[in-house]
Write a protein that holds these residues in place. Structure first.
Motif, short mmCIF file in Angstrom:
data_model
loop_
_atom_site.label_atom_id
_atom_site.label_comp_id
_atom_site.label_asym_id
_atom_site.label_seq_id
_atom_site.Cartn_x
_atom_site.Cartn_y
_atom_site.Cartn_z
N ILE A 93 15.26 5.13 -5.25
CA ILE A 93 14.85 4.97 -3.86
C ILE A 93 14.61 6.32 -3.20
N SER A 94 15.55 7.24 -3.39
CA SER A 94 15.44 8.55 -2.73
C SER A 94 14.23 9.32 -3.24
N GLN A 95 13.91 9.18 -4.54
CA GLN A 95 12.73 9.85 -5.07
C GLN A 95 11.45 9.20 -4.57
N TYR A 96 11.43 7.89 -4.55
CA TYR A 96 10.25 7.13 -4.11
C TYR A 96 9.91 7.40 -2.65
N LEU A 97 10.96 7.48 -1.81
CA LEU A 97 10.73 7.63 -0.37
C LEU A 97 10.86 9.07 0.11
N GLY A 98 11.20 10.00 -0.78
CA GLY A 98 11.32 11.40 -0.39
C GLY A 98 12.55 11.71 0.44
N ILE A 99 13.61 10.94 0.26
CA ILE A 99 14.84 11.15 1.04
C ILE A 99 15.55 12.40 0.53
N SER A 100 15.89 13.30 1.45
CA SER A 100 16.50 14.57 1.05
C SER A 100 17.89 14.77 1.63
N GLY A 101 18.44 13.73 2.27
CA GLY A 101 19.80 13.82 2.79
C GLY A 101 20.81 13.41 1.72
N THR A 102 21.98 12.98 2.16
CA THR A 102 23.05 12.58 1.25
C THR A 102 22.64 11.34 0.45
N VAL A 103 22.90 11.36 -0.84
CA VAL A 103 22.62 10.20 -1.70
C VAL A 103 23.91 9.78 -2.39
N PHE A 104 24.35 8.56 -2.11
CA PHE A 104 25.55 7.99 -2.70
C PHE A 104 25.17 6.77 -3.53
N ALA A 105 25.98 6.47 -4.55
CA ALA A 105 25.73 5.29 -5.39
C ALA A 105 27.04 4.61 -5.75
N PRO A 106 27.63 3.87 -4.81
CA PRO A 106 28.87 3.15 -5.13
C PRO A 106 28.66 2.18 -6.28
N SER A 107 29.59 2.15 -7.20
CA SER A 107 29.52 1.22 -8.32
C SER A 107 30.87 0.53 -8.45
N ALA A 108 31.01 -0.56 -7.71
CA ALA A 108 32.27 -1.29 -7.67
C ALA A 108 32.00 -2.78 -7.83
N ALA A 109 31.18 -3.09 -8.84
CA ALA A 109 30.85 -4.49 -9.14
C ALA A 109 30.40 -5.21 -7.88
N CYS A 110 31.04 -6.35 -7.57
CA CYS A 110 30.58 -7.21 -6.48
C CYS A 110 30.78 -6.60 -5.10
N ALA A 111 31.55 -5.52 -4.99
CA ALA A 111 31.77 -4.85 -3.71
C ALA A 111 30.82 -3.68 -3.50
N SER A 112 29.94 -3.41 -4.46
CA SER A 112 29.09 -2.22 -4.41
C SER A 112 28.24 -2.15 -3.14
N GLY A 113 27.55 -3.24 -2.83
CA GLY A 113 26.66 -3.24 -1.67
C GLY A 113 27.40 -3.01 -0.37
N LEU A 114 28.55 -3.66 -0.20
CA LEU A 114 29.31 -3.51 1.04
C LEU A 114 29.96 -2.14 1.11
N GLN A 115 30.41 -1.60 -0.02
CA GLN A 115 30.93 -0.23 -0.02
C GLN A 115 29.84 0.77 0.36
#
Length: 406
Positions: A146-168
């Motif tokens: 997403i950040s590469q596609y849209l040119g986002i240059s701020g903070t990039v996080f990727a929570p990986s907590a199974a079913c809680a990932s999106g809400l985290q």
């Protein structure tokens, strides 16, 4: 601390690839679950049901970006673009270093990971791998792409907590903005449906396996005849923004994020724990400065597992009693895993806007262990101003987010 609002939403769901279509499906009591005949080639797989989404118009994403995207990243990129368009964010703001991205998933693309092993293992030949395959497989594939596609240059996080990932991810974006580190963050989750993903739950005896010939009758959250979850796929992305900046640019505001909490149970790797859920929910309410009596709707996690639904019902009953309407959207869309918190929050915001609460599909006879809360059996017209969204993941990871209409 700055105040944080939601100004844009984008969705790819098993019920449709825009919010209106998804909500029409919920209003009509539609099930997106179908029998996955193509999975029957896998020996030992008991659950042959899933809730697929439709991948369409992916070639609108430039090939240079698309090459590094697996199915879940394509979903995420499409949902992110829709969220940006919905928020009315100009390109210069999206590309600013004051704009971040926090998008999670259970893992990288399951199909791409499977393809990797199928290519490499027969001859143990690494040279068979395409150079972009790695970028489809990594756990931060959605946020990275997403950040590469849209040119986002701020903070990039990727929570990986199974079913809680999106809400985290939403909680991370909320914290980044209220602490002043970012002005806006694209937040959410993405997931893809694959037999190896369903198989991972299958070996834990957590999937629905008794409804392969009647897929529309499963999953059955809170129902006494539930027999497990049904995996789904898609992506939900929301634009979180500094309230003052959103007001200054005349943005539409869906709701304000009042509070968030996430915690572990430390009790069991796969069994939900009501005490930890209670602690998480109370922390979210305390941070929001909201009393339980002020909540108008609870979007439950409730995946239709035998143990998990009972524990969640116990937690909700302890805090809210039977005074607040509760429903799970898993009966309509299956469990979209890392995307579920974001997709279901988007649906909840639409319910807030329309003052109509969607029921729990396939809930016919409440399990005695799930009684004591206000289940929703049919569409409920009600003024909805304040909501709480729950996500509870394997590993005892709990998350809850509180939002209020402005």
């Amino acid at each position: 601390m700055k105040r944080v609002v939601i100004t844009g939403v984008g969705v790819v769901s098993p019920l449709g690839n825009d919010v209106d279509t998804m909500m029409d499906g919920l209003a009509a009591g539609k099930s997106a679950v179908r029998r996955m005949d193509e999975w029957s080639m896998y020996q030992g797989l008991h659950s042959l049901v899933g809730a697929p989404a439709v991948l369409e118009n992916e070639k609108q994403i430039p090939r240079q970006n698309r090459r590094s995207m697996g199915r879940l990243s394509l979903f995420a990129a499409q949902a992110a673009k829709r969220a940006i368009d919905d928020a009315g964010l100009p390109e210069e703001l999206v590309a600013s270093d004051r704009t971040g991205c926090a998008v999670g998933s259970t893992m990288g693309s399951a199909a791409s990971i499977t393809e990797t092993f199928e290519l490499v293992l027969p001859e143990r030949d690494i040279s068979q791998l395409p150079s972009t395959k790695f970028f489809q497989c990594v756990s931060h594939t959605a946020a990275m792409n997403i950040s590469q596609y849209l040119g986002i240059s701020g903070t990039v996080f990727a929570p990986s907590a199974a079913c809680a990932s999106g809400l985290q991810a939403l909680g991370a974006g909320y914290d980044l903005i209220r602490c002043g580190r970012q002005d806006r963050v694209l937040c959410g989750g993405a997931e893809e449906l694959h037999p190896t993903v369903t198989g991972s739950f299958d070996v834990l005896f957590a999937t629905s396996s008794h409804h392969n010939d009647s897929p529309e009758t499963t999953p059955r959250p809170f129902d006494k005849d539930r027999d497990g979850l049904v995996c789904g796929e898609g992506a939900g992305i929301l634009v979180l923004e500094d309230r003052e900046l959103a007001l200054a640019r005349g943005a539409k505001i869906y709701a304000e994020v009042l509070g968030f909490s996430t915690c572990g149970s430390g009790a069991h790797i796969s069994q939900s724990n009501a005490d930890a859920m209670v602690r998480c929910l109370k922390q979210a309410l305390r941070e929001s400065q909201v009393q339980p009596s002020e909540i108008d709707y609870i979007s439950a996690h409730a995946t239709a597992t035998v143990h998990g639904d009972v524990e969640e019902a116990k937690a909700l009953q302890e805090i809210f009693g039977d005074a607040v309407p509760v429903s799970s959207l898993k009966g309509h869309m299956g469990h979209t895993l890392g995307a579920s918190g974001a997709i279901e929050l988007i649906a909840s915001l639409a319910m807030m806007e329309r003052n109509t609460i969607a029921p729990t599909l396939n809930l016919e006879n409440v399990d005695p262990g799930c009684e004591g809360i206000q289940h929703v059996f049919k569409p409920l017209e009600k003024q909805v101003n304040t909501i709480i969204k729950n996500s509870f993941a394997f590993g005892g990871i709990n998350a809850a987010l509180v939002c209020r209409k402005i």
